[in-house]
Design a protein around this motif. Structure first.
Motif, mmCIF file in Angstrom:
data_model
loop_
_atom_site.group_PDB
_atom_site.id
_atom_site.type_symbol
_atom_site.label_atom_id
_atom_site.label_comp_id
_atom_site.label_asym_id
_atom_site.label_seq_id
_atom_site.Cartn_x
_atom_site.Cartn_y
_atom_site.Cartn_z
ATOM 1 N N GLY A 89 6.966 60.074 74.541
ATOM 2 C CA GLY A 89 6.253 60.637 74.373
ATOM 3 C C GLY A 89 6.800 62.002 75.197
ATOM 4 N N THR A 105 6.271 52.549 70.947
ATOM 5 C CA THR A 105 5.219 53.713 71.279
ATOM 6 C C THR A 105 5.053 54.071 72.418
ATOM 7 N N GLY A 107 3.367 56.375 74.218
ATOM 8 C CA GLY A 107 2.621 56.963 74.055
ATOM 9 C C GLY A 107 1.517 57.637 75.177
ATOM 10 N N GLY A 108 0.457 58.770 74.871
ATOM 11 C CA GLY A 108 -0.282 59.372 75.928
ATOM 12 C C GLY A 108 -1.612 58.799 75.544
ATOM 13 N N VAL A 109 -2.993 58.794 75.515
ATOM 14 C CA VAL A 109 -4.563 58.683 75.501
ATOM 15 C C VAL A 109 -4.967 59.644 75.623
ATOM 16 N N ARG A 116 0.895 61.966 81.156
ATOM 17 C CA ARG A 116 -0.112 61.667 80.530
ATOM 18 C C ARG A 116 0.893 60.344 79.781
ATOM 19 N N HIS A 117 2.344 60.017 79.803
ATOM 20 C CA HIS A 117 2.941 58.629 78.585
ATOM 21 C C HIS A 117 3.794 57.739 79.925
ATOM 22 N N GLN A 131 3.414 48.779 72.079
ATOM 23 C CA GLN A 131 2.476 49.447 72.412
ATOM 24 C C GLN A 131 2.216 50.335 74.215
ATOM 25 N N LEU A 133 0.632 52.900 76.486
ATOM 26 C CA LEU A 133 0.038 54.128 76.530
ATOM 27 C C LEU A 133 -0.370 54.324 77.580
ATOM 28 N N GLY A 134 -0.059 55.639 78.065
ATOM 29 C CA GLY A 134 -0.944 55.952 79.939
ATOM 30 C C GLY A 134 -0.135 56.214 80.068
ATOM 31 N N VAL A 149 -0.127 45.952 73.364
ATOM 32 C CA VAL A 149 -0.934 47.097 73.708
ATOM 33 C C VAL A 149 -0.828 46.959 75.138
ATOM 34 N N THR A 151 -2.109 48.837 78.643
ATOM 35 C CA THR A 151 -2.561 50.337 79.080
ATOM 36 C C THR A 151 -3.042 50.279 80.474
#
Length: 251
Positions: A89, A105, A107-109, A116-117, A131, A133-134, A149, A151
């Motif tokens: 991201g 990934t 990624g952002g949430v 955000r990434h 993944q 994320l955050g 995953v 977070t």
């Protein structure tokens, strides 16, 4: 630019035993191609040519299967192995010497315009399909298992596995194994990377035993200072119970 490319090629030759020659790496490694094109896109992005930067990144995606937003920050000697399906991201930051496998990934949430990434610090390894994320940091030298995953932040040197990811710190695993050995308990079949409910329950009991043992030692020291002695317990019955527990777990 060419010095960075030479550095990337040398890094791939060092990390991937399947890489034989520099020419093979130049022609056959999409991770290298994606990183070179990202540098072009990032240069355009920082120069304010956002549309052209996005176009270059999408062209790289079409050619390599790796999507890196032109606003992302990528350090030196980053190795994207295989790479198909990797998505990085806009506000992601990847430190030096990181390794990322296919399907990852970053990624952002959130929908805000700020950070955000995730940030990967130096030497992080992210397994296939993970993944992350955050807007948090994955500490230097940490490892993220395949299909995890994540977070929440991962401490430096720790390992994150599972969905949702569980954080395993090496020192905790060492203390747990030491306590299990002292109790005569065999940890066969209850490794720290297992998702089996019985494994989790037994590790919880071992952790509780560690805490209780520490408290008992503190109480014994206090009693000795007060002039009282504690008689050694008879452990024969305890050993018999542990033998039954080990047999039950192994079965």
């Amino acid at each position: 630019m060419f010095d960075r490319i030479k550095e990337d090629i040398a890094n791939i030759l060092q990390k991937d035993p399947a890489a034989r020659t520099r020419l093979e790496v130049c022609l056959c490694y999409p991770g290298l191609h994606a990183l070179v094109m990202h540098r072009w896109a990032n240069l355009a992005w920082r120069g304010g040519y956002h549309t052209w930067a996005r176009f270059i990144s999408q062209l790289a995606r079409a050619l390599t299967g790796i999507e890196i937003h032109p606003g992302a920050t990528v350090g030196r000697r980053v190795f994207i192995d295989h790479g198909m399906g990797v998505v990085i991201g806009e506000t992601a930051e990847i430190g030096d010497d990181c390794t990322i496998y296919q399907g990852v990934t970053l990624g952002g949430v959130a929908l805000n315009k700020g950070k955000r990434h995730p940030t990967l610090e130096q030497g992080v390894i992210v397994g296939a399909g993970a993944q992350v994320l955050g807007p948090f940091a994955v500490g230097a030298g940490a490892k993220i298992g395949s299909n995890a995953v994540v977070t929440k932040p991962v401490p430096a040197g720790a390992t994150a596995v599972g969905n949702p990811a569980r954080i395993m710190v090496a020192q905790d695993d060492i203390a747990r194994e030491r306590a299990a050995n002292q109790m005569g308990f065999s940890a066969y079949g209850v490794s720290s990377q297992s998702d089996d409910p019985l494994s989790k329950a037994l590790h919880g009991l071992i952790d509780q035993a560690i805490a209780q043992q520490s408290r008992i030692e503190q109480l014994e020291q206090a009693l000795l200072k007060a002039g009282l002695e504690c008689a050694a317990p008879d452990t024969a019955s305890d050993k018999a119970q542990l033998a039954k527990l080990n047999k039950w777990v192994d079965d």
